[in-house]
Design an enzyme around this catalytic site. Sequence first.
Site, PDB file in Angstrom:
ATOM      1  N   ARG A 183       0.808  -1.237   0.000  1.00  0.00           N
ATOM      2  CA  ARG A 183       0.000   0.000   0.000  1.00  0.00           C
ATOM      3  C   ARG A 183       0.834   1.276   0.000  1.00  0.00           C
ATOM      4  O   ARG A 183       0.355   2.335   0.376  1.00  0.00           O
ATOM      5  CB  ARG A 183      -0.983   0.034   1.176  1.00  0.00           C
ATOM      6  N   LYS A 202       2.502  11.892 -10.111  1.00  0.00           N
ATOM      7  CA  LYS A 202       1.636  11.077 -10.971  1.00  0.00           C
ATOM      8  C   LYS A 202       2.394   9.826 -11.391  1.00  0.00           C
ATOM      9  O   LYS A 202       3.497   9.922 -11.929  1.00  0.00           O
ATOM     10  CB  LYS A 202       1.211  11.858 -12.216  1.00  0.00           C
ATOM     11  N   GLU A 213       8.265  20.839 -23.087  1.00  0.00           N
ATOM     12  CA  GLU A 213       7.585  20.989 -21.783  1.00  0.00           C
ATOM     13  C   GLU A 213       8.146  22.196 -21.016  1.00  0.00           C
ATOM     14  O   GLU A 213       7.444  22.814 -20.227  1.00  0.00           O
ATOM     15  CB  GLU A 213       7.712  19.713 -20.942  1.00  0.00           C
ATOM     16  N   LYS A 253       6.248  23.926 -11.602  1.00  0.00           N
ATOM     17  CA  LYS A 253       5.522  22.678 -11.365  1.00  0.00           C
ATOM     18  C   LYS A 253       5.286  22.485  -9.873  1.00  0.00           C
ATOM     19  O   LYS A 253       4.183  22.109  -9.447  1.00  0.00           O
ATOM     20  CB  LYS A 253       6.285  21.484 -11.947  1.00  0.00           C
ATOM     21  N   GLU A 279      -5.085  17.572  -8.934  1.00  0.00           N
ATOM     22  CA  GLU A 279      -5.689  18.111 -10.152  1.00  0.00           C
ATOM     23  C   GLU A 279      -7.196  18.279 -10.077  1.00  0.00           C
ATOM     24  O   GLU A 279      -7.952  17.825 -10.921  1.00  0.00           O
ATOM     25  CB  GLU A 279      -5.307  17.247 -11.370  1.00  0.00           C
ATOM     26  N   ARG A 317      -4.021  22.723 -11.517  1.00  0.00           N
ATOM     27  CA  ARG A 317      -2.982  21.820 -12.043  1.00  0.00           C
ATOM     28  C   ARG A 317      -3.309  21.442 -13.486  1.00  0.00           C
ATOM     29  O   ARG A 317      -2.415  21.119 -14.270  1.00  0.00           O
ATOM     30  CB  ARG A 317      -2.872  20.556 -11.166  1.00  0.00           C
ATOM     31  N   ASN A 359      -1.828  20.880 -18.682  1.00  0.00           N
ATOM     32  CA  ASN A 359      -2.218  20.113 -19.871  1.00  0.00           C
ATOM     33  C   ASN A 359      -2.322  20.975 -21.126  1.00  0.00           C
ATOM     34  O   ASN A 359      -2.844  20.511 -22.149  1.00  0.00           O
ATOM     35  CB  ASN A 359      -3.544  19.395 -19.618  1.00  0.00           C
ATOM     36  N   HIS A 412      -1.965  19.494 -24.526  1.00  0.00           N
ATOM     37  CA  HIS A 412      -1.955  18.044 -24.357  1.00  0.00           C
ATOM     38  C   HIS A 412      -3.184  17.332 -24.919  1.00  0.00           C
ATOM     39  O   HIS A 412      -3.081  16.164 -25.291  1.00  0.00           O
ATOM     40  CB  HIS A 412      -1.753  17.670 -22.885  1.00  0.00           C
ATOM     41  N   HIS A 425      -2.298  14.518 -27.290  1.00  0.00           N
ATOM     42  CA  HIS A 425      -2.656  13.106 -27.103  1.00  0.00           C
ATOM     43  C   HIS A 425      -3.391  12.559 -28.315  1.00  0.00           C
ATOM     44  O   HIS A 425      -3.189  11.403 -28.705  1.00  0.00           O
ATOM     45  CB  HIS A 425      -3.519  12.937 -25.846  1.00  0.00           C
ATOM     46  N   HIS A 453       6.357  12.317 -27.267  1.00  0.00           N
ATOM     47  CA  HIS A 453       5.353  13.060 -26.503  1.00  0.00           C
ATOM     48  C   HIS A 453       5.590  14.577 -26.589  1.00  0.00           C
ATOM     49  O   HIS A 453       4.666  15.341 -26.887  1.00  0.00           O
ATOM     50  CB  HIS A 453       5.337  12.589 -25.045  1.00  0.00           C
TER      51      HIS A 453
HETATM   52 ZN    ZN Z   1       3.481  16.268 -21.200  1.00  0.00          ZN
END
Ligand code: ZN
Length: 360
Positions: free
Chosen positions: A122, A144, A186, A228, A238, A242, A246, A249, A253, A266
């Site tokens: 855990r 993340k 980024e 960040k 988020e 936050r 994105n 993004h 994506h 990416h």
């Molecule tokens: Zn990214």
Amino acid sequence: MNMQTLHVDLAQRRYPIHVGSGLLTNKELWLPYLRGKQVLVISDENVAPHYLPPIDEALQSDGRQVGQLVLPPGEQEKTMLRFSEALHALAMLRANRDACVVALGGGVVGDLAGFAAACWMRGIDFVQMPTTLLAMVDSSVGGKTAVDLPEGKNLVGAFHQPRAVIADITTLSTLPQRELSAGLAEVVKYGAIFDEGFFAWLEDHTTDLLARRDEVIIEAILRSCQHKANVVARDETEQGDRALLNFGHTFGHALETATEYGSLLHGEAVSIGMLLAARLSAQLGRSTVHDSDRLGALLRRLQLPVELPGGHTPAYLLELMRLDKKSLSGALRLILWRGIGHAEIVRDIPESNVLAVLRA
Ligand code: ZN
Ligand code: ADP
């Protein structure tokens, strides 16, 4: 060793981000972050031959029990199967609650190692040792963690913050130029969404960034990580701003999916995506064309792609954008901007406008 440190302040605790050169070969710096006896180091086949031996040696000479999991490189390895291999490696080590997972590699290694640490008993400690610029400025900070499913990227994961981030820019010496530029996308993002001054600084330092001048790379990483860290401290999971991270993004994506993760890195997809978001903002009258042109020029000078790859209809790309997990219940919600340094969340964007920028 040349090092600067900043911190991520969370409600429960804080952790350091150390940025500098020669950090990994300075074991006194990072050994104290590993509390227990057992340490599992996860890396990949491109990174391990260069950077794992001194770390392993430092751990052995400190009397730790060390496990290693070295994966083939690439996003296609960020799977449930590799995740379960990591858990088995921890089981083989008889890892206790005070064991630690060390992620030595790019975002793929960091996401997978972090998720294994989040799940073992855990949740045990993990330390990020990012070796790509992208991981140093983005994925290693903020907690993340995830693996992919055949159905989509990052669908299984957890928020699990590292004990420390050790960003040793010495490791960037072996990073391919294309990966460096992808990381710079980024970096540009932080200027674009939060900080016009930083954006202008990047415009003034493109040559030094591409040449990897130590002080300039360190400054770019520190300024990115500070942004960040600030946004993660405000909004760890988020629920709110936050999401500004994105920017570019949702478009990005969709492009990654459309190209089946084959032709675009990416950061490259994000580069194209940010420019599309800026153009859409201008088209909606929220910002000027001058600012989107400035963004396009900076990305191009950093050797990043800015044009949509051919062969995908706007309708198909829009369909993929609707499936993005960030858009709530089908209504298009995108991160747009008011201009350089000022991103905002915008809901209910007319699809006709999105189609228009995808067509242009
Ligand atoms: Zn990214
Ligand atoms: P990212 O950090 O961009 O999310 P990856 O973890 O997939 O992505 O890393 C990108 C590629 O760069 C991978 O092929 C990885 O093996 C390789 N790589 C990572 N760090 C280094 C390094 N310091 N030197 C050489 N290659 C590296």
